[in-house]
Design an enzyme around this catalytic site. Structure first.
Site, short mmCIF file in Angstrom:
data_model
loop_
_atom_site.label_atom_id
_atom_site.label_comp_id
_atom_site.label_asym_id
_atom_site.label_seq_id
_atom_site.Cartn_x
_atom_site.Cartn_y
_atom_site.Cartn_z
CG ASN A 195 -1.51 1.32 1.55
OD1 ASN A 195 -2.41 1.80 0.86
ND2 ASN A 195 -0.97 1.99 2.56
CB SER A 241 -3.65 5.08 -8.63
OG SER A 241 -4.33 6.29 -8.91
CE1 TYR A 254 0.87 7.67 -6.65
CE2 TYR A 254 -0.83 8.33 -8.21
CZ TYR A 254 -0.47 7.76 -7.00
OH TYR A 254 -1.44 7.27 -6.16
CB ALA A 301 4.87 5.66 -15.49
CE LYS A 332 0.27 4.25 -6.67
NZ LYS A 332 0.38 3.36 -5.50
CB ILE A 378 -9.69 7.40 -1.25
CG1 ILE A 378 -9.86 6.37 -2.39
CG2 ILE A 378 -10.27 6.89 0.07
CD1 ILE A 378 -11.26 5.98 -2.74
P1 NAD Z 1 -0.95 8.56 2.73
O1 NAD Z 1 0.02 9.63 2.34
O2 NAD Z 1 -1.88 8.79 3.83
O3 NAD Z 1 -0.17 7.20 3.01
C1 NAD Z 1 0.95 6.82 2.30
C2 NAD Z 1 1.72 5.79 3.09
O4 NAD Z 1 2.91 5.45 2.36
C3 NAD Z 1 2.14 6.29 4.45
O5 NAD Z 1 1.86 5.33 5.43
C4 NAD Z 1 3.63 6.50 4.32
O6 NAD Z 1 4.33 6.22 5.50
C5 NAD Z 1 4.01 5.51 3.24
N1 NAD Z 1 5.21 5.99 2.56
C6 NAD Z 1 5.36 7.17 1.91
N2 NAD Z 1 6.64 7.31 1.52
C7 NAD Z 1 7.31 6.21 1.93
C8 NAD Z 1 8.66 5.79 1.85
N3 NAD Z 1 9.61 6.53 1.29
N4 NAD Z 1 9.00 4.60 2.39
C9 NAD Z 1 8.07 3.83 2.98
N5 NAD Z 1 6.77 4.17 3.10
C10 NAD Z 1 6.41 5.36 2.59
O7 NAD Z 1 -1.73 8.26 1.38
P2 NAD Z 1 -2.93 7.26 1.03
O8 NAD Z 1 -3.90 8.06 0.27
O9 NAD Z 1 -3.37 6.48 2.20
O10 NAD Z 1 -2.20 6.31 -0.01
C11 NAD Z 1 -2.02 4.92 0.18
C12 NAD Z 1 -1.81 4.27 -1.17
O11 NAD Z 1 -3.00 4.41 -1.95
C13 NAD Z 1 -0.69 4.87 -2.01
O12 NAD Z 1 0.00 3.85 -2.68
C14 NAD Z 1 -1.43 5.75 -2.99
O13 NAD Z 1 -0.69 5.94 -4.17
C15 NAD Z 1 -2.68 4.92 -3.22
N6 NAD Z 1 -3.82 5.66 -3.74
C16 NAD Z 1 -4.44 6.62 -2.99
C17 NAD Z 1 -5.54 7.29 -3.52
C18 NAD Z 1 -6.28 8.35 -2.77
O14 NAD Z 1 -7.19 8.96 -3.33
N7 NAD Z 1 -5.96 8.61 -1.52
C19 NAD Z 1 -6.00 6.97 -4.80
C20 NAD Z 1 -5.36 5.98 -5.53
C21 NAD Z 1 -4.28 5.32 -4.98
#
Ligand code: NAD
Length: 240
Positions: A80, A132, A145, A147, A149, A182
């Site tokens: 994640n 994503s 990003y 690319a 995903k 989200i």
């Molecule tokens: P968030 O920023 O709340 O969480 C991201 C997590 O990734 C955090 O726990 C952070 O510690 C970890 N992280 C970031 N950089 C890191 C690093 N260098 N090393 C290790 N861990 C690291 O964001 P989120 O929205 O909860 O995103 C979670 C996942 O869902 C991500 O992969 C994001 O791309 C994907 N995503 C989110 C959405 C959205 O709308 N929020 C949509 C599509 C995909």
């Protein structure tokens, strides 16, 4: 009976934290964050494993520790953790490109490589990659990003096929999920005007909640989803 272990990377906030809360009853969790102190909730009865995935040495050490400490009873992994650094490509420094590819693509690949071997011994396990919607739609200022995903989806489909070539009578499943917009700390940073633009593209007429993504993943981990493999599941309110 001991609970099966599930690794959730990026479990300190947003989708990872919501997922940890959803799975806490049924599984023993390995909660990952880039720094140990970032895991503030659900520590009791679970494990914490920290690593900054943009650092190749830390990623390597993380995979070794995962195998050594949890390899015997690991049931599933949710890759994640992810990062966005939004910019026009022409202004994106190479170090940011490398960071996004490391955290969003190479880390899930290396973790999958580690656990597929372990799952092969028991012929059982589930890997879920957090992709994503932009993997399919593309998005201006998120080219790297997107690319990464999109790479995760192709990687998922390839590994699902590869597993079938390696093991007979297995119950190993490899999947990806593609959330739309989200409400998490990641999307909090999006300017209000952009948010309003996104909203017009979502037939559900609202943004998603982390709990809705967590619920889908809980289902995908369960036996009820035993015939879902190699798939990418959209969780996006119909976003186009
Ligand atoms: P968030 O920023 O709340 O969480 C991201 C997590 O990734 C955090 O726990 C952070 O510690 C970890 N992280 C970031 N950089 C890191 C690093 N260098 N090393 C290790 N861990 C690291 O964001 P989120 O929205 O909860 O995103 C979670 C996942 O869902 C991500 O992969 C994001 O791309 C994907 N995503 C989110 C959405 C959205 O709308 N929020 C949509 C599509 C995909």
């Amino acid at each position: 009976m001991t609970k099966p272990k599930v690794l959730i990377t990026g479990a300190s906030s947003g989708l990872g934290l919501a997922l940890a809360k959803r799975l806490n009853q049924d599984y023993c969790l390995i909660l990952h964050a880039s720094k140990e102190e970032n895991i503030k909730e659900l520590r009791e009865g679970n494990y914490v494993l920290a690593a900054d995935f943009s650092n190749p040495d830390e990623l390597n050490e993380f995979c070794k520790k995962l195998k050594k400490d949890h390899g015997d009873d690991l049931f599933a992994v949710i890759n994640n953790a992810g990062i966005t650094i939004d910019k026009p490509l022409v202004f994106q420094p190479e170090r940011d490109i490398d960071k996004m590819l490391m955290v969003n693509l190479k880390a899930p690949i290396m973790i999958t490589k580690t656990v597929i071997k372990l799952f092969g011994l028991k012929k059982r396990g589930v890997v879920i990659q957090m992709s994503s919607c932009v993997a399919e739609t593309g998005n201006a200022f998120q080219s790297v990003y997107s690319a990464a995903k999109a790479g995760l989806i192709a990687f998922t489909k390839s590994i699902a096929k590869e597993v079938a070539n390696l093991y007979d009578n297995h119950r190993i499943r490899v999947l990806s999920v593609s959330p739309g917009f989200i409400e998490t700390p990641m999307t909090d940073a999006v300017p209000q005007t952009e948010k309003e633009k996104y909203l017009t593209m979502i037939p559900a007429q609202r943004f998603g909640k982390p709990e809705e993504v967590a619920e889908t993943i809980a289902f995908l981990l369960s036996e009820k989803a035993s015939y879902i493999n190699g798939s990418n599941i959209d969780i996006n309110g119909g976003l186009f």
